[in-house]
Write a protein that holds these residues in place. Sequence first.
Motif, short mmCIF file in Angstrom:
data_model
loop_
_atom_site.label_atom_id
_atom_site.label_comp_id
_atom_site.label_asym_id
_atom_site.label_seq_id
_atom_site.Cartn_x
_atom_site.Cartn_y
_atom_site.Cartn_z
N LYS A 2 0.84 -1.19 0.00
CA LYS A 2 0.00 0.00 0.00
C LYS A 2 0.88 1.25 0.00
N SER A 593 -17.08 4.18 -7.58
CA SER A 593 -16.40 4.83 -6.46
C SER A 593 -16.20 3.82 -5.34
N THR A 594 -15.22 4.08 -4.48
CA THR A 594 -14.94 3.22 -3.33
C THR A 594 -14.71 4.08 -2.10
N ASP A 596 -12.02 3.59 -0.35
CA ASP A 596 -10.57 3.59 -0.18
C ASP A 596 -9.96 4.90 -0.68
N GLU A 597 -8.75 5.19 -0.19
CA GLU A 597 -8.08 6.43 -0.57
C GLU A 597 -6.74 6.16 -1.21
N ASN A 598 -6.38 7.02 -2.18
CA ASN A 598 -5.05 6.98 -2.77
C ASN A 598 -4.05 7.64 -1.82
N SER A 603 -10.05 9.89 -3.46
CA SER A 603 -10.80 8.63 -3.42
C SER A 603 -10.32 7.70 -4.52
N TYR A 604 -10.11 6.43 -4.15
CA TYR A 604 -9.72 5.43 -5.15
C TYR A 604 -10.94 5.03 -5.96
N GLN A 605 -10.78 4.96 -7.28
CA GLN A 605 -11.89 4.66 -8.17
C GLN A 605 -11.55 3.44 -9.02
N ASP A 641 -9.97 -3.70 -7.47
CA ASP A 641 -10.08 -2.75 -6.37
C ASP A 641 -8.69 -2.48 -5.80
N ILE A 642 -8.62 -1.69 -4.74
CA ILE A 642 -7.32 -1.27 -4.21
C ILE A 642 -6.53 -2.45 -3.64
#
Length: 666
Positions: A2, A593-594, A596-598, A603-605, A641-642
């Motif tokens: 991560k 959208s999710t 989770d964050e970058n 927002s992680y997409q 996903d992330i």
Amino acid sequence: MKDGQDPSDYRSWIGLSQTGRTLDMGPNGGWEYQTPFTNAGLDCADVYGDNFIGPLGDSKYAGETSCAYDYTKAAYLDVDQERTSTLINYTYNLSDDIELTARAYWASNKTTDISAPIPGKIKFTDAMPAYTTAEGLDLRAVPEGGSMKYRFDTAGNRVRETTDNIYDFLLALDGITDSFDWNTSVSYNKYDVFKWGTGYQLIGATTDLVGAWNEDTNSFEGWDPRDPNSETPAGATANSDARLTSSALEIDGGLSFELFELAGGSTGLYVGASYREEKLDSQVDALDEAGLIDGGSGGAGGSGERDVKAVFMEMAFPVLDNLELNIAARYDEYSDFGGTFNPQVSVRYNVLEPLLIRASWGTGFRAPTLEDLNQSTSVGYSNVTNYLKCYQDGLGIDGCDIKDNIPVSIGRNENLGPEESESYNLGIVWDITDNFNMSVDYWSLETEGLIGSLNNSEITQTQAELWQMTDAAGQPRPDVSVIYPGTSISQNGAGKLTAMDNVLQNIGLSERQGVDTKFASTFETEMGDFKLGLAWSHYIKYTDSSPEGGVQTISRNWSGTEDYPDDRVNFTANYLVGDHSLFYQADYIDHQSTTDENEDGSSYQIDSVVYHTLSYTYNMPWNNSVSAGVNNLTDEDPRFDISGEYDRGTYDIIGRSYWVSFTQAF
């Protein structure tokens, strides 16, 4: 790993499993996880191979270390698949009033699925001593009762070969008389599946194969799984085989009449009845049956059967030349679920000759399949939030972020209830020109008693809240099975989750709303004909209810979020000239959208994707044709996903594939 996380912390990585080469010190060692060696300056890749990462600490369990396994490097994303099918359809006029239809269909599908080596566990009945190997590796001592989380990469990847065959036969008669029309048919279909798997752990055998320290020779004799240079003996792995056969025999028939005249024409009535027998036989090999195969089916097979009797009717009322009302009803009697009555009403109104307004309402019923009720247990590893540990350590249940990777068994549930639904639709169809038309439909579907398995973390959360409630009342702690029958949780002495049992259940309610829009056009030119089609499906609402702490809770609108894309578009183009036809199709799945964050806090997409299909057909002069095509032309991967996972219900794992078919009409 991560972004921006600590590389020495197991929790900072994606796609790792602590079942690599990790010691579990057991009850006499505080249940700690530790690496099998103590040499400073050595990492796990140096000792056990490139797929091993570590030593890694664990921020949720202080003082522990592990040699984790990167299963993403060993598991193939490609699945080999071969499919063969044959369809024969025959019609014959027995007389001027009776037509015979016969159909036979056979399809065979062979797939080879390769996954990472089996994650297993080796129990040490005796203490394992600390010593230095001939290669200079300092092995860590393990007290009596300890074990080792061991990745059987020495036995190769798990390989699951599946062969399934579908047989479908139909014999039907359609007839007309002066007073009524009639039809009757009998159909039989059968589905056979055989699965043959290699590279699975034979539970118990690995414990028996472990060697021991010889005091006379002052050396370790036999297999020591801590030592990478100690050869794994034969007998540690086994096959996992399973067979499933399901079949259905159905007989039905009906009569249609004209009853009386209305302004728009004759009122029609159709009445019919059917009888269906379903059977299932699911079997696993003897070792799986006894629960001795780790990573296999995980339990016994099963068998079941049911019969379903039904009567149904439909009436069409042409009230006016431009207004038609349709009423339908169906009653089904299941031998295992009793009776259910489901009506439907629809109306069609031509405001203008080219413009149609349509609407419908109805109810539905879906009984659990025989597979839901009787199929064997499946086992897989999953990250489960350890709410029990958070509660025990005084961290609180809300906001718990301790996750353990454990085997989860999902079993059958013989007490499943049916799904019941209510739906309605409102739309228009507009023939704008002779060559161009469109339709727009708004639809709504509400389903109660959805069949599915509980979220694994919901089980641990409910257990923790039960403990919290009874501890406050000074009462004995109940098991989570009092809320969710058939479920269970296992922990070791350090509070780590070690295993879980889950079952299929009627988990709640779902409400879905959306709009479907379609366009179709045909163009005739001197160079050939062009047929174009565009279909757009848009989700307006997707909510469900699911248990949270044992209480049914309505979700927020999932539309447009992870695993619920709110837009899908299908485009088709067909070019026909003479005996030749060229077909193209594009399927678009929208981004999601999710939560989770970058690394930058955004927002992680999950990205959108377009799948392309191309095929060619040649119609030969003997009532036959040959076709060839390419699916997933650009070899698109699923959108991940992330954590590097993907939703199998949304995306296809199969990459670019080629096919050929031949059709003969007589």
